[in-house]
Design a protein around this motif. Structure first.
Motif, PDB file in Angstrom:
ATOM      1  N   TRP A 154     -18.183  18.456 -45.080  1.00 39.64           N
ATOM      2  CA  TRP A 154     -19.288  18.936 -44.284  1.00 39.64           C
ATOM      3  C   TRP A 154     -20.457  19.372 -45.484  1.00 39.64           C
ATOM      4  O   TRP A 154     -21.607  18.939 -45.033  1.00 39.64           O
ATOM      5  N   SER A 155     -20.217  20.035 -46.195  1.00 38.11           N
ATOM      6  CA  SER A 155     -21.221  20.563 -47.229  1.00 38.11           C
ATOM      7  C   SER A 155     -21.774  19.709 -47.878  1.00 38.11           C
ATOM      8  O   SER A 155     -23.116  19.867 -48.546  1.00 38.11           O
ATOM      9  N   ASP A 156     -21.249  18.410 -48.154  1.00 41.62           N
ATOM     10  CA  ASP A 156     -21.954  17.510 -48.963  1.00 41.62           C
ATOM     11  C   ASP A 156     -23.218  16.757 -47.902  1.00 41.62           C
ATOM     12  O   ASP A 156     -24.109  16.166 -48.578  1.00 41.62           O
TER      13      ASP A 156
ATOM     14  N   HIS B 129     -24.414  21.099 -38.860  1.00 40.19           N
ATOM     15  CA  HIS B 129     -24.638  20.534 -39.951  1.00 40.19           C
ATOM     16  C   HIS B 129     -26.009  19.472 -39.728  1.00 40.19           C
ATOM     17  O   HIS B 129     -26.267  18.750 -40.566  1.00 40.19           O
TER      18      HIS B 129
END
Ligand SMILES: Cc1cc2nc3c(=O)[nH]c(=O)nc-3n(C[C@H](O)[C@H](O)[C@H](O)COP(=O)(O)O)c2cc1C
Ligand SMILES: CCCCC(=O)C(=O)O
Length: 368
Positions: free
Chosen positions: A221-223, A252
């Motif tokens: 998710w953080s990408d 996100h």
């Protein structure tokens, strides 16, 4: 022996029979097949048998309006085209014919990152909105260049497919030693990335090898922030099946979600796509449009998915059947038949506008 002559198609399934006559067995298996036991592939279709409709009567249905809007683009129909790879396997003009067919029908076309015609040629043929589907490539600079090209060519959204960190185990393709023929290629990727997709190897799907080489399975998710920062196009996540992930998607910054199990081609045993739809719609609320794909073969099924909260319903295999059967005209034919059937179901259920196609129109019984 002369080829059998089939009557003109009167429903989407008729295009399947026409396509079957034109495609080689290994390409047919690639299109039709699913992962492992094909249990999820079958479940997608069977789920629609658990839907019953609740018709209302004595409503003026002299005009049934299928027009809609998605991420700011007007559409003649909520029926659109799911991303599918390598359209030149089905027809020599490939994705250019698909774009022409989508334009005739006034439908959304989501182009696969594995398209076999260039983004620019596809955009030149298109008269309606195009979105570009992406897999997260290991080589981020290739992904970044593609995203820039898509924006320059007029694509209106990016659709990141999130259910394929590796390719599903597709037994048909492995048995066939399926590989992409030498004249066909994913021309929007650089040629070096294609070598493994062309290498036929008995007992193995070349596409599985190719995907393992090309796609980054470590993405989380953080990408997503990187992709958001790289492009101002709206970001759609395809392949969500749970409320948990739907909420993370919104958190996100996803602009839309596609509820999908990849047509039963990825996780065998995953829930039928239709059974996940209401859960996801309820989780995200009205602000994030939810699209749907998986097992839709006609307008009654489009109607059911819309009633359960989808804003748009995408067709995967049926578009390839239309393309194989009759090129651009076949693609338009499939989309128009599904849309006509939708309007027909709207009339017979007493719901002349899409806003009235809501949960009061259906009952979905639970599966076993
Ligand atoms: C031959 C084929 C190729 C596909 N290629 C892609 C692809 O490149 N990217 C993707 O996100 N989904 C791909 N899919 C999945 C479709 O986008 C879609 O989720 C699925 O086909 C919907 O189910 P349906 O075929 O029952 O309509 C592919 C499906 C098929 C049948
Ligand atoms: C490497 C091609 C993968 C396309 C795909 O997503 C599919 O076949 O389902």
């Amino acid at each position: 022996m002369t080829a059998p002559v089939l009557p003109p198609p009167v429903c989407v399934e008729d295009y399947r029979r026409l396509a079957r006559l034109r495609l080689d067995q290994d390409v047919w298996d690639f299109i039709e097949g699913g992962a492992e036991t094909e249990r999820t592939l079958g479940a997608n279709r069977r789920a629609f048998e658990r839907v019953t409709l609740r018709p209302r009567v004595l409503v003026d249905v002299s005009h049934c309006d299928t027009r809609t809007e998605l991420l700011g683009a007007p559409l003649a129909t909520p029926v659109g085209i799911a991303p599918t790879a390598y359209h030149r396997l089905a027809h020599p003009e490939g994705e250019v014919a698909t774009a022409l067919g989508a334009g005739t029908a006034g439908a959304l076309y989501v182009v696969s990152i594995f398209a076999s015609r260039t983004l620019e040629d596809i955009a030149a043929a298109a008269t309606g909105p195009l979105w570009l589907q992406l897999y997260w490539l290991r080589r981020r600079e290739v992904l970044a260049a593609l995203v820039d090209r898509a924006a320059a060519a007029g694509f209106r959204a990016l659709v990141l497919t999130v259910d394929a960190p590796r390719l599903g185990r597709r037994h048909r393709d492995a048995r066939n030693g399926f590989a992409i023929g030498s004249g066909i290629s994913a021309v929007n990727l650089d040629a070096a990335l294609m070598a493994s997709a062309h290498r036929a190897d008995p007992g193995r799907s070349a596409l599985a090898v190719h995907t393992a080489e090309a796609v980054d399975p470590s993405v989380t998710w953080s990408d997503l922030a990187w992709l958001r920062a790289r492009s101002s196009l709206p970001l759609v996540l395809k392949g969500i099946l749970t409320a948990e992930d739907a909420l993370l998607a919104v958190e996100h910054g996803a602009d839309a979600i596609v509820v999908s199990n990849h047509g039963g081609r990825q996780l065998d045993g995953a829930t039928a796509s239709l059974d996940a739809l209401a859960e996801v719609v309820d989780a995200v609320g009205a602000d994030c449009p939810v699209l749907f794909d998986g097992g839709v073969r006609g307008g009654t099924e489009v109607f059911a998915a819309l009633a359960l909260g989808a804003r748009s319903v995408l067709l995967g295999r049926p578009v390839l059947w239309g393309l194989a059967a009759a090129g651009a005209a076949g693609v338009a034919g499939v989309l128009e038949l599904a849309t006509e059937e939708l309007a027909h179901t709207m009339a017979l259920t007493g719901r002349p506008g899409l806003a009235a196609v809501d949960r009061s129109a259906v009952v979905l019984r639970k599966g076993l």
